[in-house]
Write a protein that holds these residues in place. Sequence first.
Motif, PDB file in Angstrom:
ATOM      1  N   ARG A  58       7.403  -6.090   3.230  1.00 19.29           N
ATOM      2  CA  ARG A  58       6.528  -6.039   4.388  1.00 19.29           C
ATOM      3  C   ARG A  58       6.165  -4.613   4.781  1.00 19.29           C
ATOM      4  O   ARG A  58       5.144  -4.385   5.439  1.00 19.29           O
ATOM      5  N   VAL A 104       0.955  -4.928   0.726  1.00 15.84           N
ATOM      6  CA  VAL A 104       1.540  -6.263   0.672  1.00 15.84           C
ATOM      7  C   VAL A 104       0.530  -7.324   1.125  1.00 15.84           C
ATOM      8  O   VAL A 104      -0.355  -7.047   1.944  1.00 15.84           O
ATOM      9  N   VAL A 113       5.941 -11.585   0.333  1.00 18.58           N
ATOM     10  CA  VAL A 113       6.693 -10.594  -0.449  1.00 18.58           C
ATOM     11  C   VAL A 113       6.689 -10.968  -1.932  1.00 18.58           C
ATOM     12  O   VAL A 113       6.741 -12.144  -2.291  1.00 18.58           O
ATOM     13  N   VAL A 142       7.680  -5.595  -3.422  1.00 17.61           N
ATOM     14  CA  VAL A 142       6.507  -5.319  -2.593  1.00 17.61           C
ATOM     15  C   VAL A 142       6.795  -6.008  -1.259  1.00 17.61           C
ATOM     16  O   VAL A 142       6.469  -7.191  -1.061  1.00 17.61           O
ATOM     17  N   ASN A 151       5.376  -2.288   2.664  1.00 14.68           N
ATOM     18  CA  ASN A 151       4.401  -1.776   1.703  1.00 14.68           C
ATOM     19  C   ASN A 151       2.991  -1.980   2.260  1.00 14.68           C
ATOM     20  O   ASN A 151       2.633  -3.084   2.678  1.00 14.68           O
TER      21      ASN A 151
END
Length: 401
Positions: A92, A97, A67, A90, A94
């Motif tokens: 998990r 990521v 992250v 950003v 996203n």
Amino acid sequence: MLGFLTARQAGLDDPLRLRRAESTRRVLSLTLNPDREVDRIHGNGINTIDIEVIEGRYMLSGGADGVIVIYDLENYSGNLQYACKAVCTVGRSNRYVHKFSVETVQWYPYDTGMFVSSSFDKTMKVWDTETLKPAEVFEFEGNVYSHHLSPIARKHSLIAVGTKEPKIQLCDLKSGSRIHVLQGHKAEVLSVRWSPRYEHILATASADSKVKVWDVRRASGCLFTLDQHNGDKSKGASEAVNTAHNGRVNGLCFTGDGLYLLTTGTDDRMRLWNSATGENTLVNYGKVSNESRKKLQFTVSRGSSPELVFVPCESSVAAYALHTGELVTMLRGHYNNVDCCEFHPDYQELYSGGKDCNILAWIPALRAADVEEESKSANQAAADQSTVSTAFQDAWSSDED
């Protein structure tokens, strides 16, 4: 303080002397701030943090959970007690990521609209801050331990990248491609750092116990390899030639003026080098505990005399005088090992992140005289306000009569 102000006003003192004296006082009095919290977002250890230099307001963090978080350090409430809020994450959920641990994050030096992250998922991503989408993705053959953009470059836009491979990759932001490879190390490259003084000078540290300094304009590349014994073969007869440490070298940091280079290694030593000649200055910092198998992020103060080095040391941050090696203080507050720390030169503050998933803020302690002066100012302001209110009420009564 009043003496400094009077001397400066009378023209008896250099204006910078007051600034240096106050910066020194603030750096030497750093303490854990119980009134300032940083939002806890990461679900795993924090590997890296970076504060942008444009406004000195936003901080990036990258964690072992993959992250990336952007924090706003500004205090809008005006209250003594406040929290540094996470502006965006950003996470998990996203789609872009990083799949594995984020090892390095860095703001683009000239604009907060872009930042760069690298990870053990073998990628380095250039992010658009507004959309939180990668504008460019560089893929590598091995885990990425470290990357760095030059803070002063005007003639190039290169990102140096250290990976599990023993070669340093140079990626060009303008073309979006890898344009050059620097070869010479024999093991994974754990840390890379551009000089803040000369834009073409790069230092690299490796698990092969060596630190190399490169001029990326030269065909041969490598200028010299640091030697802890300064060429005295009698001292290093039983060791490999030109080693900076007797273990993995996992930390690099230039001083603000670029004249010196600091290195840390798993031999529990920190060394200070003349960055122009590669000479070991032989400053003895004693044992600097270092068990990290990855990059260790440490930092140097700015504008103080003496300059202090802040280096993670187990669950504390150790502060050493740069040129004497004296241990000035140990900053204790984390519950687990500290992996990174970053100095904020605008306010002489320090931020540190560790395996306890916390980012702690260390700020200068107020002197008793400062507290008393602030209290007097507050009381005087209250008294003035009371006088104004009384006068207003009297005038109001007179008008009514």
